[in-house]
Structure formats: C-alpha cells, structure tokens
Write an enzyme that holds these catalytic residues in place. Structure first.
Site, PDB file in Angstrom:
ATOM      1  N   ASP A   1     -13.220   6.598  -2.670  1.00  0.00           N
ATOM      2  CA  ASP A   1     -12.629   6.140  -3.944  1.00  0.00           C
ATOM      3  C   ASP A   1     -13.240   6.868  -5.145  1.00  0.00           C
ATOM      4  O   ASP A   1     -12.525   7.389  -6.005  1.00  0.00           O
ATOM      5  CB  ASP A   1     -12.839   4.633  -4.133  1.00  0.00           C
ATOM      6  CG  ASP A   1     -11.970   3.806  -3.206  1.00  0.00           C
ATOM      7  OD1 ASP A   1     -10.844   4.233  -2.905  1.00  0.00           O
ATOM      8  OD2 ASP A   1     -12.415   2.720  -2.797  1.00  0.00           O
TER       9      ASP A   1
ATOM     10  N   SER B   1       0.826  -1.210   0.000  1.00  0.00           N
ATOM     11  CA  SER B   1       0.000   0.000   0.000  1.00  0.00           C
ATOM     12  C   SER B   1       0.862   1.263   0.000  1.00  0.00           C
ATOM     13  O   SER B   1       1.875   1.348   0.700  1.00  0.00           O
ATOM     14  CB  SER B   1      -0.901   0.004   1.235  1.00  0.00           C
ATOM     15  OG  SER B   1      -1.559   1.242   1.324  1.00  0.00           O
TER      16      SER B   1
ATOM     17  N   ASN C   1     -18.329  -2.876 -20.879  1.00  0.00           N
ATOM     18  CA  ASN C   1     -17.595  -3.970 -20.230  1.00  0.00           C
ATOM     19  C   ASN C   1     -17.496  -5.190 -21.130  1.00  0.00           C
ATOM     20  O   ASN C   1     -18.345  -5.406 -21.988  1.00  0.00           O
ATOM     21  CB  ASN C   1     -18.313  -4.350 -18.923  1.00  0.00           C
ATOM     22  CG  ASN C   1     -17.459  -5.210 -18.018  1.00  0.00           C
ATOM     23  OD1 ASN C   1     -16.286  -4.921 -17.822  1.00  0.00           O
ATOM     24  ND2 ASN C   1     -18.038  -6.275 -17.483  1.00  0.00           N
TER      25      ASN C   1
ATOM     26  N   LYS D   1     -13.859  -4.303   2.002  1.00  0.00           N
ATOM     27  CA  LYS D   1     -14.616  -3.070   1.741  1.00  0.00           C
ATOM     28  C   LYS D   1     -16.143  -3.222   1.850  1.00  0.00           C
ATOM     29  O   LYS D   1     -16.830  -2.279   2.205  1.00  0.00           O
ATOM     30  CB  LYS D   1     -14.270  -2.528   0.353  1.00  0.00           C
ATOM     31  CG  LYS D   1     -12.914  -1.876   0.283  1.00  0.00           C
ATOM     32  CD  LYS D   1     -12.719  -1.211  -1.064  1.00  0.00           C
ATOM     33  CE  LYS D   1     -11.368  -0.539  -1.140  1.00  0.00           C
ATOM     34  NZ  LYS D   1     -11.184   0.226  -2.367  1.00  0.00           N
TER      35      LYS D   1
ATOM     36  N   GLY E   1     -15.659  -3.362  -8.810  1.00  0.00           N
ATOM     37  CA  GLY E   1     -15.798  -2.483  -7.652  1.00  0.00           C
ATOM     38  C   GLY E   1     -15.404  -1.036  -7.947  1.00  0.00           C
ATOM     39  O   GLY E   1     -16.089  -0.099  -7.516  1.00  0.00           O
TER      40      GLY E   1
ATOM     41  N   ALA F   1     -16.772  -3.054 -14.995  1.00  0.00           N
ATOM     42  CA  ALA F   1     -18.002  -3.095 -14.202  1.00  0.00           C
ATOM     43  C   ALA F   1     -17.757  -3.722 -12.832  1.00  0.00           C
ATOM     44  O   ALA F   1     -18.661  -4.278 -12.224  1.00  0.00           O
ATOM     45  CB  ALA F   1     -19.072  -3.865 -14.974  1.00  0.00           C
TER      46      ALA F   1
HETATM   47  P1  ATR Z   1     -11.992  -3.785  -9.325  1.00  0.00           P
HETATM   48  O1  ATR Z   1     -12.660  -4.144  -8.044  1.00  0.00           O
HETATM   49  O2  ATR Z   1     -10.593  -3.286  -9.190  1.00  0.00           O
HETATM   50  O3  ATR Z   1     -12.831  -2.894 -10.148  1.00  0.00           O
HETATM   51  P2  ATR Z   1     -12.837  -6.278 -10.486  1.00  0.00           P
HETATM   52  O4  ATR Z   1     -14.037  -6.194  -9.618  1.00  0.00           O
HETATM   53  O5  ATR Z   1     -12.070  -7.547 -10.560  1.00  0.00           O
HETATM   54  O6  ATR Z   1     -11.772  -5.156 -10.086  1.00  0.00           O
HETATM   55  O7  ATR Z   1     -13.270  -5.815 -11.956  1.00  0.00           O
HETATM   56  C1  ATR Z   1     -12.430  -5.907 -13.032  1.00  0.00           C
HETATM   57  C2  ATR Z   1     -13.144  -5.366 -14.268  1.00  0.00           C
HETATM   58  O8  ATR Z   1     -12.186  -5.335 -15.315  1.00  0.00           O
HETATM   59  C3  ATR Z   1     -14.297  -6.215 -14.746  1.00  0.00           C
HETATM   60  O9  ATR Z   1     -15.276  -5.376 -15.278  1.00  0.00           O
HETATM   61  C4  ATR Z   1     -13.647  -7.075 -15.833  1.00  0.00           C
HETATM   62  O10 ATR Z   1     -14.534  -7.453 -16.877  1.00  0.00           O
HETATM   63  P3  ATR Z   1     -15.545  -8.726 -16.744  1.00  0.00           P
HETATM   64  O11 ATR Z   1     -16.764  -8.223 -16.022  1.00  0.00           O
HETATM   65  O12 ATR Z   1     -15.809  -9.123 -18.142  1.00  0.00           O
HETATM   66  O13 ATR Z   1     -14.781  -9.768 -15.961  1.00  0.00           O
HETATM   67  C5  ATR Z   1     -12.644  -6.100 -16.403  1.00  0.00           C
HETATM   68  N1  ATR Z   1     -11.493  -6.782 -17.016  1.00  0.00           N
HETATM   69  C6  ATR Z   1     -10.528  -7.489 -16.392  1.00  0.00           C
HETATM   70  N2  ATR Z   1      -9.617  -7.942 -17.274  1.00  0.00           N
HETATM   71  C7  ATR Z   1     -10.019  -7.510 -18.500  1.00  0.00           C
HETATM   72  C8  ATR Z   1      -9.505  -7.657 -19.824  1.00  0.00           C
HETATM   73  N3  ATR Z   1      -8.371  -8.333 -20.071  1.00  0.00           N
HETATM   74  N4  ATR Z   1     -10.193  -7.078 -20.842  1.00  0.00           N
HETATM   75  C9  ATR Z   1     -11.331  -6.388 -20.591  1.00  0.00           C
HETATM   76  N5  ATR Z   1     -11.861  -6.217 -19.367  1.00  0.00           N
HETATM   77  C10 ATR Z   1     -11.219  -6.766 -18.338  1.00  0.00           C
END
Ligand code: ATR
Length: 285
Positions: A106, A19, A153, A70, A132, A130
């Site tokens: 955030d 962090s 997404n 969280k 967190g 889509a």
């Molecule tokens: P965070 O909490 O940091 O937002 P997360 O909840 O794991 O992380 O969300 C990751 C997001 O990035 C998701 O929307 C994911 O898309 P999916 O809903 O299809 O899983 C998106 N994501 C992760 N890797 C990706 C990639 N290689 N290409 C496009 N979208 C990606």
C-alpha cells in the site's frame, strides 16, 4: 480457459464485493496470456485462521488481504517483509512450499504514484490523517528517504502517536500537528501533500477540503488517495493553485502491480491495470 493447471490468487476481506482488484489482475493475466485466475473470498474475522490454513492446503499462490484482516493476518505468517513489519499491516501474501510470507504494498503504491511526478528522497512531506493508510504511506516515505515527514490530523493525539512510532524507527525529522494555522505555515515550504482521510469521498463530494488553494503553492505536489470521485475537492483546489496533482487511482494501480510482481515475478503493464480500474469505476465503458 481455466484448466487443471490454472494458478489461483485472490483477495480475502469482508466485504470484498466492491473490490477493483479482481478486474485489475484478471485483465493483466489475460493480456499477458498467463494461466492464472484472481478470485474474491469473503472471509469473516472469526474464520480468518481456518481460511489461511485452507488457502495453504489448497495450493493458492497468493492473496491480497484487505479490511478487516490486515493486522490480524500477521500472526499466521512464517515471514514478513520489512515495510509490512514496520507498518504493522499486511496486504499481500505469497504462499511457497512451506513458507507463507506477508508484504505491504500500500505505502509503496503511494510512493510510486508520487515518484511519477517527483522523487521522494530528501523531500518535505505532509500527510493528512493518522489512520491505517497514513501509517503505510508515512513509513514507506521514510523508507524511500523522505527528508521530513509531518502528520497533520483532526485529532492531534492520533497524529503524535503515529509520529512517536515513526521516530522510534527512523532518524529523519518527523512531527505531528493539528488541522490549524500551523499546518498553513508548514505548507509554505512543503514539497508533497498527501490526503489519506475520507474527506471528499463519494457520497460526500461537496465536503470542504482540509487544504484549500490559498494554502498551496505552484511547486507543491498534491496526492489524494480518494479515487471516487476522480477529481476530489482537494485535487480541484490544487489545480486552482497551479500545483501538480496525482489522483487516487495511481496508488491503487501501483500497489496492485507490486502484488502481481510478488506472486508472478512479472512486471505487469500499467496501462492494462489503469484501463481495468477506469472501467471498474465507470469512468470509461
Ligand atoms: P484508513 O485506515 O483508511 O486510513 P482510518 O483508520 O479510519 O482509515 O483513518 C481515518 C483518518 O481520517 C483519521 O486520521 C481521521 O481523523 P481522526 O484521527 O481525528 O479520527 C481522519 N478523518 C476522518 N474523517 C475526517 C474528517 N471529516 N475530517 C478530518 N479528518 C477526518
């Protein structure tokens, strides 16, 4: 110097070793000569309840809450802020005599970062992702008066689930789309594009950005919440298109500044936070 009067704040998560919040907040406390210290607490999910109870009884003044706590931490609160309630996640706790309040800074961090460049009010915003982070940024954009919010997404269903939630709370126009031609079409009259996915994050710097320069225009503001590397593929594409760019350190700085203000009532200096982050990331020595 730590004395018997030093106030304790910190971060609770698992992991917390990497962090950047401890150097950021401690630099500000030092700069402002405040008798506070910010410490990391690694807390496993099964120990969250006892850790929160312990923090209350030990007189800890405030905490940042990070992955994986969280959402879970909400059940231990006495009060919750409006944005945190809507987002369904808390990243900041303030402990008062008998009251524990949870906030989410955030999304506000992202909105403040964008507002360095352009006001959010009335703007058309596309958020990629889509998860967190997208949830926090989209709700806060609507709270800030965005004119239209689209969630784009990879998995359309996840985008539409989020827009359903947004639509239930705001009368503003919201919509969901996939990463396809429809996104290219919508980008033409979009004011702000925010990437909340990990695409392009170290060690995958070479991953092709979801939006490339030919899909952008000069008046677009592009914010990538990925801060390692500082200049992601998306930011490079935006520069190529002549668009304005905001790197991921901005959201990190502003969310931290907001937490600091919640705990102390004092507005910390941006420059001190920024310098601590740049040092922490190894960009300056
Ligand atoms: P965070 O909490 O940091 O937002 P997360 O909840 O794991 O992380 O969300 C990751 C997001 O990035 C998701 O929307 C994911 O898309 P999916 O809903 O299809 O899983 C998106 N994501 C992760 N890797 C990706 C990639 N290689 N290409 C496009 N979208 C990606």
């Amino acid at each position: 110097m730590i004395t018997g009067k030093t106030a304790v704040v910190g971060i609770m998560g698992d992991p917390v070793q990497h962090s950047l919040s401890p150097p950021m907040h401690n630099a500000a406390f030092k700069h402002l000569k405040m008798d506070y210290i910010y410490v990391p607490f690694q807390v496993r999910p099964e120990n969250l309840a006892s850790a929160i109870a312990g923090a209350r009884s030990m007189g800890i003044k405030g905490l940042n809450i990070t992955i994986p706590h969280k959402r879970e931490v909400i059940k231990y609160l006495d009060e919750i802020g409006q944005a945190a309630q809507l987002i369904g996640a808390v990243n900041t706790l303030k402990f008062r005599k008998n009251t524990l309040t949870g906030f989410n800074t955030d999304g506000l961090g992202a909105v403040k970062a964008i507002e360095e460049v352009t006001p959010v009010k009335g703007k058309k915003i596309i958020i990629i992702g889509a998860g967190g982070a997208a949830r926090a940024v989209s709700f806060q954009s609507l709270l800030a008066g965005a004119g239209e919010v689209l969630i784009a997404n990879r998995t359309l269903e996840n985008a539409c689930k989020l827009t359903d939630d947004l639509g239930q709370n705001f009368a503003t126009s919201v919509g969901c789309l996939g990463l396809d031609d429809k996104l290219v079409e919508e980008l033409k009259d979009t004011d702000v594009l925010i990437n909340t996915t990990p695409v392009g994050m170290h060690p995958h710097e070479d991953q092709k950005p979801i939006v490339t320069s030919s899909m952008m225009h000069r008046d677009l503001v592009v914010n990538d919440i990925v801060y390692n590397p500082l200049k992601t593929g998306l930011i490079r594409e935006a520069e190529k298109a002549g668009a304005k760019t905001i790197n991921g350190t901005r959201m990190l700085i502003y969310q931290g500044m907001e937490s600091f203000r919640i705990w102390t009532g004092i507005n910390p200096p941006f420059k001190v936070f920024e310098e601590a982050i740049m040092k922490g990331l190894g960009y300056v020595s």
